[in-house]
Design a protein around this motif. Sequence first.
Motif, PDB file in Angstrom:
ATOM      1  N   PHE A 299      45.974  27.036  17.037  1.00  0.00           N
ATOM      2  CA  PHE A 299      44.730  26.931  16.294  1.00  0.00           C
ATOM      3  C   PHE A 299      43.978  25.650  16.653  1.00  0.00           C
ATOM      4  O   PHE A 299      44.550  24.697  17.172  1.00  0.00           O
ATOM      5  CB  PHE A 299      45.029  26.993  14.792  1.00  0.00           C
ATOM      6  N   ALA A 300      42.692  25.640  16.357  1.00  0.00           N
ATOM      7  CA  ALA A 300      41.823  24.516  16.714  1.00  0.00           C
ATOM      8  C   ALA A 300      42.101  23.264  15.883  1.00  0.00           C
ATOM      9  O   ALA A 300      41.737  22.168  16.296  1.00  0.00           O
ATOM     10  CB  ALA A 300      40.359  24.925  16.567  1.00  0.00           C
ATOM     11  N   SER A 301      42.762  23.414  14.741  1.00  0.00           N
ATOM     12  CA  SER A 301      43.068  22.245  13.906  1.00  0.00           C
ATOM     13  C   SER A 301      44.325  22.511  13.077  1.00  0.00           C
ATOM     14  O   SER A 301      44.742  23.660  12.903  1.00  0.00           O
ATOM     15  CB  SER A 301      41.897  21.930  12.967  1.00  0.00           C
ATOM     16  N   SER A 302      44.872  21.448  12.552  1.00  0.00           N
ATOM     17  CA  SER A 302      46.028  21.561  11.659  1.00  0.00           C
ATOM     18  C   SER A 302      45.671  22.349  10.409  1.00  0.00           C
ATOM     19  O   SER A 302      46.458  23.169   9.917  1.00  0.00           O
ATOM     20  CB  SER A 302      46.523  20.169  11.252  1.00  0.00           C
ATOM     21  N   GLU A 303      44.494  22.104   9.897  1.00  0.00           N
ATOM     22  CA  GLU A 303      44.041  22.789   8.684  1.00  0.00           C
ATOM     23  C   GLU A 303      43.986  24.298   8.896  1.00  0.00           C
ATOM     24  O   GLU A 303      44.427  25.075   8.054  1.00  0.00           O
ATOM     25  CB  GLU A 303      42.666  22.270   8.277  1.00  0.00           C
ATOM     26  N   LEU A 304      43.453  24.724  10.037  1.00  0.00           N
ATOM     27  CA  LEU A 304      43.362  26.160  10.334  1.00  0.00           C
ATOM     28  C   LEU A 304      44.743  26.778  10.527  1.00  0.00           C
ATOM     29  O   LEU A 304      45.000  27.897  10.088  1.00  0.00           O
ATOM     30  CB  LEU A 304      42.494  26.389  11.570  1.00  0.00           C
ATOM     31  N   ALA A 305      45.645  26.044  11.180  1.00  0.00           N
ATOM     32  CA  ALA A 305      47.022  26.534  11.360  1.00  0.00           C
ATOM     33  C   ALA A 305      47.696  26.720  10.004  1.00  0.00           C
ATOM     34  O   ALA A 305      48.360  27.730   9.761  1.00  0.00           O
ATOM     35  CB  ALA A 305      47.815  25.574  12.236  1.00  0.00           C
ATOM     36  N   GLY A 306      47.506  25.754   9.121  1.00  0.00           N
ATOM     37  CA  GLY A 306      48.086  25.847   7.780  1.00  0.00           C
ATOM     38  C   GLY A 306      47.515  27.007   6.991  1.00  0.00           C
ATOM     39  O   GLY A 306      48.237  27.729   6.292  1.00  0.00           O
ATOM     40  N   LYS A 307      46.214  27.216   7.112  1.00  0.00           N
ATOM     41  CA  LYS A 307      45.549  28.331   6.423  1.00  0.00           C
ATOM     42  C   LYS A 307      46.096  29.671   6.926  1.00  0.00           C
ATOM     43  O   LYS A 307      46.423  30.556   6.140  1.00  0.00           O
ATOM     44  CB  LYS A 307      44.046  28.245   6.670  1.00  0.00           C
ATOM     45  N   ALA A 308      46.219  29.818   8.237  1.00  0.00           N
ATOM     46  CA  ALA A 308      46.734  31.060   8.811  1.00  0.00           C
ATOM     47  C   ALA A 308      48.192  31.285   8.404  1.00  0.00           C
ATOM     48  O   ALA A 308      48.589  32.408   8.096  1.00  0.00           O
ATOM     49  CB  ALA A 308      46.597  31.041  10.327  1.00  0.00           C
ATOM     50  N   TRP A 309      49.000  30.221   8.416  1.00  0.00           N
ATOM     51  CA  TRP A 309      50.409  30.314   8.004  1.00  0.00           C
ATOM     52  C   TRP A 309      50.501  30.861   6.577  1.00  0.00           C
ATOM     53  O   TRP A 309      51.258  31.787   6.297  1.00  0.00           O
ATOM     54  CB  TRP A 309      51.064  28.941   8.099  1.00  0.00           C
ATOM     55  N   THR A 310      49.702  30.294   5.686  1.00  0.00           N
ATOM     56  CA  THR A 310      49.726  30.709   4.289  1.00  0.00           C
ATOM     57  C   THR A 310      49.289  32.165   4.137  1.00  0.00           C
ATOM     58  O   THR A 310      49.908  32.935   3.398  1.00  0.00           O
ATOM     59  CB  THR A 310      48.820  29.786   3.444  1.00  0.00           C
ATOM     60  N   GLN A 311      48.252  32.555   4.861  1.00  0.00           N
ATOM     61  CA  GLN A 311      47.797  33.946   4.789  1.00  0.00           C
ATOM     62  C   GLN A 311      48.857  34.900   5.331  1.00  0.00           C
ATOM     63  O   GLN A 311      49.066  35.980   4.781  1.00  0.00           O
ATOM     64  CB  GLN A 311      46.483  34.121   5.545  1.00  0.00           C
ATOM     65  N   LEU A 312      49.523  34.495   6.398  1.00  0.00           N
ATOM     66  CA  LEU A 312      50.550  35.365   6.964  1.00  0.00           C
ATOM     67  C   LEU A 312      51.767  35.451   6.054  1.00  0.00           C
ATOM     68  O   LEU A 312      52.397  36.505   5.968  1.00  0.00           O
ATOM     69  CB  LEU A 312      50.950  34.916   8.360  1.00  0.00           C
ATOM     70  N   GLN A 313      52.095  34.378   5.362  1.00  0.00           N
ATOM     71  CA  GLN A 313      53.193  34.449   4.394  1.00  0.00           C
ATOM     72  C   GLN A 313      52.884  35.526   3.355  1.00  0.00           C
ATOM     73  O   GLN A 313      53.758  36.296   2.974  1.00  0.00           O
ATOM     74  CB  GLN A 313      53.379  33.110   3.689  1.00  0.00           C
ATOM     75  N   GLN A 314      51.630  35.575   2.917  1.00  0.00           N
ATOM     76  CA  GLN A 314      51.242  36.575   1.925  1.00  0.00           C
ATOM     77  C   GLN A 314      51.272  37.979   2.531  1.00  0.00           C
ATOM     78  O   GLN A 314      51.729  38.915   1.890  1.00  0.00           O
ATOM     79  CB  GLN A 314      49.856  36.255   1.383  1.00  0.00           C
ATOM     80  N   LEU A 315      50.801  38.120   3.769  1.00  0.00           N
ATOM     81  CA  LEU A 315      50.799  39.426   4.439  1.00  0.00           C
ATOM     82  C   LEU A 315      52.212  39.959   4.655  1.00  0.00           C
ATOM     83  O   LEU A 315      52.440  41.158   4.590  1.00  0.00           O
ATOM     84  CB  LEU A 315      50.124  39.332   5.807  1.00  0.00           C
ATOM     85  N   SER A 316      53.142  39.056   4.945  1.00  0.00           N
ATOM     86  CA  SER A 316      54.491  39.485   5.309  1.00  0.00           C
ATOM     87  C   SER A 316      55.483  39.424   4.154  1.00  0.00           C
ATOM     88  O   SER A 316      56.661  39.726   4.348  1.00  0.00           O
ATOM     89  CB  SER A 316      55.009  38.652   6.489  1.00  0.00           C
ATOM     90  N   ALA A 317      55.033  39.064   2.969  1.00  0.00           N
ATOM     91  CA  ALA A 317      55.936  38.975   1.818  1.00  0.00           C
ATOM     92  C   ALA A 317      56.643  40.313   1.614  1.00  0.00           C
ATOM     93  O   ALA A 317      56.000  41.353   1.510  1.00  0.00           O
ATOM     94  CB  ALA A 317      55.165  38.578   0.571  1.00  0.00           C
ATOM     95  N   GLY A 318      57.950  40.280   1.621  1.00  0.00           N
ATOM     96  CA  GLY A 318      58.741  41.484   1.411  1.00  0.00           C
ATOM     97  C   GLY A 318      58.963  42.335   2.649  1.00  0.00           C
ATOM     98  O   GLY A 318      59.683  43.315   2.590  1.00  0.00           O
TER      99      GLY A 318
END
Length: 123
Positions: free
Chosen positions: A93-112
Amino acid sequence: MKMAPLLLPGLVSFSFSLQLGFAADTRPPDAVLELQSFAVYALSRGKGLSEDGRKALDGFRQLLREMKAEGQVVEVSDARIGIEGETRVCAKFASSELAGKAWTQLQQLSAGADLVQLKPEKC
């Protein structure tokens, strides 16, 4: 018995967060923020990817397409790593903030989702 009052608030808080559908700690690991990248592995138990695993991968790919269109993703690699659909998708990702945002969204997408793992690593 003396420890029960100390543990109870933590257990109530943890239970409440699970009822709302939040993970206990959704903060991205420091390695994700430092590397600005992470990979998603969708694996199989010998019968192909689970339905939830496919949905998580599809959701991540869609998220990456949208972020890439906005110039927020620098690099993406998407590779099959097995004969039953096992896949590794990695993004920088272009920044740490964007990487963190994507990580959090993917955690929600992949929950369970069965056998879907997020790993901080370089692409």
